[in-house]
Scaffold this motif. Sequence first.
Motif, PDB file in Angstrom:
ATOM      1  N   GLY A  30       4.742 -54.536  76.711  1.00 41.15           N
ATOM      2  CA  GLY A  30       4.143 -53.079  77.627  1.00 41.15           C
ATOM      3  C   GLY A  30       2.338 -53.219  77.881  1.00 41.15           C
ATOM      4  O   GLY A  30       1.912 -54.518  77.466  1.00 41.15           O
ATOM      5  N   TRP A 111       4.003 -50.359  82.338  1.00 46.54           N
ATOM      6  CA  TRP A 111       5.052 -50.901  82.029  1.00 46.54           C
ATOM      7  C   TRP A 111       5.058 -51.479  80.409  1.00 46.54           C
ATOM      8  O   TRP A 111       4.774 -51.281  79.691  1.00 46.54           O
ATOM      9  N   SER A 112       6.765 -50.915  80.464  1.00 48.42           N
ATOM     10  CA  SER A 112       7.483 -51.420  79.040  1.00 48.42           C
ATOM     11  C   SER A 112       8.753 -51.804  78.824  1.00 48.42           C
ATOM     12  O   SER A 112       8.649 -52.805  79.940  1.00 48.42           O
ATOM     13  N   ARG A 114      11.904 -51.211  79.147  1.00 48.80           N
ATOM     14  CA  ARG A 114      12.393 -51.084  79.899  1.00 48.80           C
ATOM     15  C   ARG A 114      12.243 -50.708  81.597  1.00 48.80           C
ATOM     16  O   ARG A 114      12.702 -50.917  82.487  1.00 48.80           O
ATOM     17  N   THR A 115      11.067 -50.522  81.491  1.00 52.15           N
ATOM     18  CA  THR A 115      10.923 -49.631  82.572  1.00 52.15           C
ATOM     19  C   THR A 115       8.964 -50.282  83.568  1.00 52.15           C
ATOM     20  O   THR A 115       8.262 -50.732  82.818  1.00 52.15           O
ATOM     21  N   VAL A 116       8.926 -50.066  84.682  1.00 55.40           N
ATOM     22  CA  VAL A 116       7.217 -49.998  85.291  1.00 55.40           C
ATOM     23  C   VAL A 116       7.395 -48.692  85.819  1.00 55.40           C
ATOM     24  O   VAL A 116       7.893 -48.714  87.077  1.00 55.40           O
ATOM     25  N   ARG A 192      12.290 -53.064  84.618  1.00 56.61           N
ATOM     26  CA  ARG A 192      11.949 -53.491  84.193  1.00 56.61           C
ATOM     27  C   ARG A 192      12.208 -54.947  84.581  1.00 56.61           C
ATOM     28  O   ARG A 192      11.587 -55.968  85.119  1.00 56.61           O
ATOM     29  N   SER A 193      13.305 -55.015  84.646  1.00 54.66           N
ATOM     30  CA  SER A 193      14.195 -55.756  84.221  1.00 54.66           C
ATOM     31  C   SER A 193      14.421 -56.416  85.706  1.00 54.66           C
ATOM     32  O   SER A 193      14.146 -57.677  87.098  1.00 54.66           O
TER      33      SER A 193
END
Length: 265
Positions: A30, A111-112, A114-116, A192-193
């Motif tokens: 992240g 960002w991590s 999993r997510t942004v 995030r993907s």
Amino acid sequence: MYIQSASEPGDSGRPNEDFCGTAQPASGHGGTLVLLDGVTPPPGDDGCAHGVPWFVSRLGGALVELSGSLADVPLSECLARAITRTAALHHRTCELSHPRTPQATVACARWSARTVEYLVLCDSPLLIRGQDGVVRPVLDDRLDQVLRAAREAPAGRRAARIEGLRNAPGGFFTAAADPQVAPLAVTGELPRSEVRALAALTDGASRWTEIFGLGDWTALFDTLERYGPRALIGQVRAAERADPAGTAHPRGKAHDDASAILALP
């Protein structure tokens, strides 16, 4: 994580009023980017003894720290806490209720695995490039709306009309001393993907597209990825020098502080 940034004052005789900051947690999974564009006040008293560069460095530093350390707190709340913390540093010495107390635009992303998450307040755009290569601009266009409406007012009243809508209902908002503007920012979250890269720019750098028309947002992002932020700012400076009086490309300042951050999380 790959991050590259550059920042350059518009006038070598004046301090840079932009702020660029990034952080990566110890886990390496992240990160955070924060970009601020300090608002240059008109000549005269703005109620603050410290000035815009002092303000943006402290607000930006607080936002980098809080958005990085408070992973479960929304970015808008991180911004509210950063504004409150910064105001506490000078409320005893400065008139923070002054309409021109130091203030700044904000572009922030976190960002991590999993997510942004993203946040934009006022006219510093954030660009998101998807895995498919498509570039999505995240924009807060309320200042543009105010400027367009002001053109309809008599010439002598335009400036007053714009100032009357600064941090006011129906107007536009910047990060100053009131944390209540933070929930008014443009915010969102993506998987995030779906995100390949991020870019944040102050309006001194985004004039590459918005004023000089050297290309659209996709072309700007391509330039950042291929040549880097410093080269993009160099192209802006060349365009400014080619039109010093703003005849072909009208703008408020011949040269403005310009900053850009590119992140490949």
